[in-house]
Write a protein that holds these residues in place. Sequence first.
Motif, PDB file in Angstrom:
ATOM      1  N   MET A 105       0.832  -1.200   0.000  1.00  0.00           N
ATOM      2  CA  MET A 105       0.000   0.000   0.000  1.00  0.00           C
ATOM      3  C   MET A 105       0.868   1.251   0.000  1.00  0.00           C
ATOM      4  O   MET A 105       1.984   1.244   0.494  1.00  0.00           O
ATOM      5  N   ALA A 106       0.337   2.324  -0.548  1.00  0.00           N
ATOM      6  CA  ALA A 106       1.010   3.614  -0.476  1.00  0.00           C
ATOM      7  C   ALA A 106       0.653   4.290   0.841  1.00  0.00           C
ATOM      8  O   ALA A 106      -0.389   4.013   1.439  1.00  0.00           O
ATOM      9  N   LEU A 107       1.528   5.170   1.294  1.00  0.00           N
ATOM     10  CA  LEU A 107       1.237   5.924   2.506  1.00  0.00           C
ATOM     11  C   LEU A 107       0.051   6.851   2.268  1.00  0.00           C
ATOM     12  O   LEU A 107      -0.061   7.465   1.206  1.00  0.00           O
ATOM     13  N   ASP A 108      -0.827   6.958   3.264  1.00  0.00           N
ATOM     14  CA  ASP A 108      -1.917   7.924   3.216  1.00  0.00           C
ATOM     15  C   ASP A 108      -1.363   9.227   3.772  1.00  0.00           C
ATOM     16  O   ASP A 108      -1.370   9.463   4.987  1.00  0.00           O
ATOM     17  N   LEU A 109      -0.873  10.089   2.885  1.00  0.00           N
ATOM     18  CA  LEU A 109      -0.184  11.298   3.325  1.00  0.00           C
ATOM     19  C   LEU A 109      -1.107  12.270   4.051  1.00  0.00           C
ATOM     20  O   LEU A 109      -0.683  12.941   4.995  1.00  0.00           O
ATOM     21  N   THR A 110      -2.349  12.339   3.625  1.00  0.00           N
ATOM     22  CA  THR A 110      -3.284  13.249   4.292  1.00  0.00           C
ATOM     23  C   THR A 110      -3.460  12.840   5.748  1.00  0.00           C
ATOM     24  O   THR A 110      -3.398  13.675   6.665  1.00  0.00           O
ATOM     25  N   ALA A 111      -3.672  11.548   5.971  1.00  0.00           N
ATOM     26  CA  ALA A 111      -3.835  11.056   7.336  1.00  0.00           C
ATOM     27  C   ALA A 111      -2.541  11.199   8.130  1.00  0.00           C
ATOM     28  O   ALA A 111      -2.555  11.583   9.306  1.00  0.00           O
ATOM     29  N   LEU A 112      -1.413  10.894   7.497  1.00  0.00           N
ATOM     30  CA  LEU A 112      -0.126  10.976   8.192  1.00  0.00           C
ATOM     31  C   LEU A 112       0.181  12.415   8.597  1.00  0.00           C
ATOM     32  O   LEU A 112       0.551  12.693   9.745  1.00  0.00           O
ATOM     33  N   ARG A 113       0.003  13.347   7.667  1.00  0.00           N
ATOM     34  CA  ARG A 113       0.349  14.746   7.932  1.00  0.00           C
ATOM     35  C   ARG A 113      -0.538  15.367   9.009  1.00  0.00           C
ATOM     36  O   ARG A 113      -0.118  16.306   9.697  1.00  0.00           O
TER      37      ARG A 113
END
Length: 408
Positions: free
Chosen positions: A1-9
């Motif tokens: 899976m790719a990182l969920d950048l919105t959730a991570l940030r």
Amino acid sequence: MALDLTALRAHFPSLATGLAYFDGPGGTQTPRPVADAIAATLTGPLSNRGTVSPSELNAERAVADFRAAYADLLHMPAGGIVHGRSATQLTYDFSRHLAKGWTAGDEIVLSRLDHDANVRPWVQAAERAGVTVRWIEIDAETTELDLDSYERSLSPRTRLVAVTAASNVLGTKPPVRALADRAHAVGALVYVDGVHYAAHHLVDVPALGADLFVCSPYKFLGPHCGVLAAAPGLLETLRPDKLLPSPDTVPERFEFGTLPYEILAGATAAVDFLAAMDAGTTGTTGATATEASRRERLTRSMNSLHDHELTLRTRLQEGLDALGDALTLHSKAPDRTPTVLMTLEGRDAREAQAHLATRGVLAPAGSFYAYEPFTALKLTDPALRVGLAPYNTADDVDRLLDGLTAFL
């Protein structure tokens, strides 16, 4: 899976400033769960370690959880995890511990690629012990280590090889396992500076061949401290100077004074945050993230992080290449981290840093304690360093490139 950048940030309060941070090699931004763990531990109940009161047990738990977390992160026994104020402090400490066994005529091998924190402590310890320092040089064309010079530096008198797993300014990743195998063949110990490497790759200390490995949690989302990992059996052979009543067990004998329990809790939270970055199933067991071991979750997260950073690094590299001769890129090794060092034709890198800051982009200028690489490669000080971190986005990269284009 790719990182969920919105959730991570969303976990990083500092990103609300709107800044695009490219100073990860000097220290990353801190997610809220790390700060919460520090605050919760610090506000207690908390006291010195013991087994009677809740406050004592909280301190004990902070230490045990820290060792378990870094055992998982580094693939080492918990009994071989040593806390220190910084990687520099740990290297100074262990240079003194190890030098007790050196005698005049012995030799150590250091690398021109390294941050000064993995150079000067050893140079100074060698001077005190009458030990000869030999060097692994850098190939100026590739910014990789010159392995022929390494072969020439080894001898039956070699007691230690100290080398980085990744350069903090060039990103170059030396073939640490091959270097370690050659060092072990002549009976030398291998001390690996993994401060920059651990921010971008899942560490496996035994696979690297490192006898001692040091890293810094604040480079990968944690608080300011250092961690050293070694086999407990090796640590048992080292006798540090210490207070008489202080513990003599390993690893406690190397941790001087009362430990900062709140920092340990924050460092543990950073490992848990890394392990949760990719919440998908593991590729080997099919277990969910909650059922998988922390090491399995770390493996998946760090693999996804590597893919993310490689995509951004490619975008960055293509944009920098398009700027042509206006800048010189010094990060040339095929195998490297997403960190780029550059100088600007006829321009001061500090001016570029200031210009980028007006556009909400943080990319620092300097030599970054990399005295040996700058000297060996005749690099201009200051240079501009751009380093990627988990929270960086394609938009961040584009803003950086637009800012550099406007400046040039």
